[in-house]
Scaffold this active site. Structure first.
Site, PDB file in Angstrom:
ATOM      1  N   GLU A  66      -4.807 -12.822  12.812  1.00  0.00           N
ATOM      2  CA  GLU A  66      -4.177 -11.667  12.138  1.00  0.00           C
ATOM      3  C   GLU A  66      -3.954 -11.941  10.639  1.00  0.00           C
ATOM      4  O   GLU A  66      -2.935 -11.556  10.061  1.00  0.00           O
ATOM      5  CB  GLU A  66      -2.909 -11.228  12.875  1.00  0.00           C
ATOM      6  CG  GLU A  66      -3.256 -10.787  14.293  1.00  0.00           C
ATOM      7  CD  GLU A  66      -2.300  -9.845  14.956  1.00  0.00           C
ATOM      8  OE1 GLU A  66      -1.561  -9.157  14.233  1.00  0.00           O
ATOM      9  OE2 GLU A  66      -2.306  -9.790  16.186  1.00  0.00           O
TER      10      GLU A  66
HETATM   11  N1  CAA Z   1      -2.483  -0.787   4.118  1.00  0.00           N
HETATM   12  C1  CAA Z   1      -3.289   0.222   3.745  1.00  0.00           C
HETATM   13  N2  CAA Z   1      -4.416   0.055   3.023  1.00  0.00           N
HETATM   14  C2  CAA Z   1      -4.723  -1.207   2.653  1.00  0.00           C
HETATM   15  C3  CAA Z   1      -3.928  -2.319   3.000  1.00  0.00           C
HETATM   16  C4  CAA Z   1      -2.756  -2.072   3.767  1.00  0.00           C
HETATM   17  N3  CAA Z   1      -1.951  -3.062   4.166  1.00  0.00           N
HETATM   18  N4  CAA Z   1      -4.498  -3.426   2.493  1.00  0.00           N
HETATM   19  C5  CAA Z   1      -5.619  -3.038   1.842  1.00  0.00           C
HETATM   20  N5  CAA Z   1      -5.737  -1.701   1.957  1.00  0.00           N
HETATM   21  C6  CAA Z   1      -6.798  -0.858   1.395  1.00  0.00           C
HETATM   22  C7  CAA Z   1      -6.844  -0.924  -0.132  1.00  0.00           C
HETATM   23  O1  CAA Z   1      -5.937  -0.019  -0.715  1.00  0.00           O
HETATM   24  C8  CAA Z   1      -8.287  -0.562  -0.410  1.00  0.00           C
HETATM   25  O2  CAA Z   1      -8.457   0.829  -0.326  1.00  0.00           O
HETATM   26  P1  CAA Z   1      -8.928   1.700  -1.641  1.00  0.00           P
HETATM   27  O3  CAA Z   1     -10.228   1.106  -2.076  1.00  0.00           O
HETATM   28  O4  CAA Z   1      -9.031   3.086  -1.102  1.00  0.00           O
HETATM   29  O5  CAA Z   1      -7.837   1.522  -2.651  1.00  0.00           O
HETATM   30  C9  CAA Z   1      -9.027  -1.154   0.783  1.00  0.00           C
HETATM   31  O6  CAA Z   1      -8.055  -1.324   1.817  1.00  0.00           O
HETATM   32  C10 CAA Z   1      -9.681  -2.474   0.481  1.00  0.00           C
HETATM   33  O7  CAA Z   1      -8.677  -3.342   0.000  1.00  0.00           O
HETATM   34  P2  CAA Z   1      -9.006  -4.547  -0.977  1.00  0.00           P
HETATM   35  O8  CAA Z   1      -9.813  -4.080  -2.133  1.00  0.00           O
HETATM   36  O9  CAA Z   1      -7.725  -5.241  -1.251  1.00  0.00           O
HETATM   37  O10 CAA Z   1      -9.986  -5.392  -0.022  1.00  0.00           O
HETATM   38  P3  CAA Z   1     -10.398  -6.905  -0.017  1.00  0.00           P
HETATM   39  O11 CAA Z   1     -11.807  -6.989   0.384  1.00  0.00           O
HETATM   40  O12 CAA Z   1      -9.962  -7.561  -1.281  1.00  0.00           O
HETATM   41  O13 CAA Z   1      -9.558  -7.504   1.241  1.00  0.00           O
HETATM   42  C11 CAA Z   1      -7.724  -8.251   2.529  1.00  0.00           C
HETATM   43  C12 CAA Z   1      -8.254  -7.249   1.508  1.00  0.00           C
HETATM   44  C13 CAA Z   1      -6.221  -8.092   2.505  1.00  0.00           C
HETATM   45  C14 CAA Z   1      -8.071  -9.685   2.162  1.00  0.00           C
HETATM   46  C15 CAA Z   1      -8.299  -7.884   3.919  1.00  0.00           C
HETATM   47  O14 CAA Z   1      -9.705  -8.048   3.965  1.00  0.00           O
HETATM   48  C16 CAA Z   1      -7.675  -8.651   5.054  1.00  0.00           C
HETATM   49  O15 CAA Z   1      -6.553  -8.367   5.451  1.00  0.00           O
HETATM   50  N6  CAA Z   1      -8.403  -9.642   5.621  1.00  0.00           N
HETATM   51  C17 CAA Z   1      -7.938 -10.346   6.795  1.00  0.00           C
HETATM   52  C18 CAA Z   1      -8.377  -9.665   8.049  1.00  0.00           C
HETATM   53  C19 CAA Z   1      -7.535 -10.043   9.218  1.00  0.00           C
HETATM   54  O16 CAA Z   1      -6.316 -10.101   9.168  1.00  0.00           O
HETATM   55  N7  CAA Z   1      -8.201 -10.240  10.347  1.00  0.00           N
HETATM   56  C20 CAA Z   1      -7.504 -10.522  11.567  1.00  0.00           C
HETATM   57  C21 CAA Z   1      -8.317 -10.098  12.703  1.00  0.00           C
HETATM   58  S1  CAA Z   1      -7.428  -9.273  13.941  1.00  0.00           S
HETATM   59  C22 CAA Z   1      -6.806 -10.454  14.958  1.00  0.00           C
HETATM   60  O17 CAA Z   1      -6.708 -11.604  14.666  1.00  0.00           O
HETATM   61  C23 CAA Z   1      -6.297  -9.860  16.218  1.00  0.00           C
HETATM   62  C24 CAA Z   1      -6.221 -10.706  17.412  1.00  0.00           C
HETATM   63  O18 CAA Z   1      -6.991 -10.537  18.338  1.00  0.00           O
HETATM   64  C25 CAA Z   1      -5.069 -11.639  17.544  1.00  0.00           C
END
Ligand code: CAA
Length: 380
Positions: free
Chosen positions: A363
């Site tokens: 996550e």
């Molecule tokens: N809420 C709403 N929108 C969001 C957001 C949030 N918390 N975070 C980012 N966004 C939106 C941004 O506003 C952007 O939208 P716009 O272009 O319209 O403005 C879009 O998402 C892309 O955001 P970024 O440009 O910031 O994207 P990025 O490529 O730099 O990555 C990141 C952002 C936070 C690193 C994201 O890729 C991330 O969270 N990565 C980790 C993924 C993750 O947590 N994976 C876990 C897998 S699930 C799991 O583990 C479940 C399980 O089975 C236990």
């Protein structure tokens, strides 16, 4: 400022504690060793309302607040983090995602059985080449008019072989980048949808983690969640709340190992007195207790933010980051306090140390939380 839990929250916490001690503790070592999914215990958790705690009672849930959910997560995780990850995914990723963004028909059809625990769910975002870099989705969902065709592979899916309902993120309009991503509800048994073998993991060995393969899987249009292109926002918003649940899991793993180490330190004697009376051990315990309390405060604050309908992206990321790092430190010290006994399975702390590691990874890794936190504080 009010730090006191309500009577209902205390009752709920105590009920979760009793359930964990009575139903999860027996057999936890064997389930870990053999990688056995706690099916009976998960069914009981469903009946007791632990799988849909925050869902509105009109959809079969408990209607509780997020603080209560973190209290229950902590207690269950003290004993069995394999069971608590099932609980976390079902509550904060699958049920929350469907309740917040699903249509009324989707809620009636899918949320109700998930909230009552009759069914369990999985959240499918990660891929072999899209883990932290979640925008790089390669799984495709081609729009065929009244349905979509999904092709691709998802990785590291908790409940991959046991869930009935899968929330699947896929790319529909490649040229639009993350604005072209959608999320869908896929049912177990859909033609062309095949789970891979169960992963043989370091920790949370009782939970069922798999890859999922999609070959020309037909999904009706009414199973898309939200507007066309909403899938990435859906995943990010859902994960923001999921991180509070995993933070509470890390807290439980840490506090479970601390309680065992505290007890052991009062019983074990060395150099003529209980080891707790040696400053080397007493100071370790002091540090562990302080770090655990600091994590608990961060987690309750993030949960409270969510309950107050305030932004919890930052507080949730801070809570998850700190709690996961803290859990690794605290569980390692719990093993150290136990000495050689800590290194064998009967004393539980080695399992908790292995279980703690995943909280720094899933996550959103600790490094992803650092990205979220640093971007937020530099933007302000
Ligand atoms: N809420 C709403 N929108 C969001 C957001 C949030 N918390 N975070 C980012 N966004 C939106 C941004 O506003 C952007 O939208 P716009 O272009 O319209 O403005 C879009 O998402 C892309 O955001 P970024 O440009 O910031 O994207 P990025 O490529 O730099 O990555 C990141 C952002 C936070 C690193 C994201 O890729 C991330 O969270 N990565 C980790 C993924 C993750 O947590 N994976 C876990 C897998 S699930 C799991 O583990 C479940 C399980 O089975 C236990």
């Amino acid at each position: 400022m009010e730090f006191k839990l309500t009577e209902e929250q205390i009752m709920l916490r105590d009920a979760a504690r009793d359930f964990a001690r009575n139903e999860l503790l027996p057999g936890v070592i064997e389930r870990d060793e053999k990688g056995i999914y706690p099916a009976e215990q998960i069914a009981m958790m469903g009946e007791l309302g632990f799988l849909g705690m925050m869902v509105d009672p009109k959809y079969g849930g408990g209607g509780m607040d997020t603080v209560s959910y973190t209290l229950a997560m902590e207690e269950i995780s003290k004993i069995d983090a394999s069971a608590s990850v099932v609980m976390s995914v079902n509550n904060s990723l699958v049920c929350w995602g469907l309740e917040t963004f699903g249509t009324e028909e989707q809620k009636q059809k899918y949320l109700v059985p998930l909230a009552t625990g009759e069914k369990t769910g999985a959240f499918c975002l990660s891929e072999p080449e899209a883990g932290s870099d979640a925008t790089s989705q390669r799984t495709t969902a081609i729009d065929m008019g009244d349905h979509y065709i999904i092709n691709g592979t998802k990785n590291w899916i908790t409940n991959g072989g046991t869930a009935d309902v899968f929330l699947v993120v896929a790319q529909t309009h490649k040229e639009k980048g993350h604005h072209g991503i959608n999320a869908f509800i896929v049912e177990k048994g859909a033609e062309g949808f095949v789970p891979g073998p169960k992963e043989n993991k370091m920790g949370i060995r009782g939970s069922d983690t798999r890859s999922l393969m999609f070959t020309d899987v037909k999904v009706p249009k009414e199973n898309r969640i939200g507007e066309d292109g909403f899938g990435f926002k859906f995943a990010m918003k859902t994960l923001s709340g999921g991180r509070i649940g995993i933070a509470a899991q890390a807290l439980g793993i840490a506090s479970g190992s601390y309680e065992l180490a505290l007890q052991y330190s009062k019983e074990r004697k060395a150099f003529g007195r209980e080891i707790s009376k040696h400053q080397a051990i007493a100071f370790k315990l002091a540090d562990m207790a302080t770090e655990i309390e600091a994590a608990r405060m961060l987690i309750h604050k993030a949960a409270w933010d969510k309950d107050m309908h305030q932004s919890y992206d930052l507080s949730g990321a801070m809570a998850k980051y700190y709690a996961a790092e803290m859990a690794m430190r605290v569980t390692t010290e719990a093993v150290q306090i136990h000495g050689g006994y800590g290194y064998v399975k009967e004393y539980h702390v080695e399992r908790l140390m292995r279980d703690a590691k995943i909280t720094q990874i899933y996550e959103g890794t600790s490094e992803i939380q650092q990205i979220v936190i640093s971007r937020a504080i530099l933007r302000d």
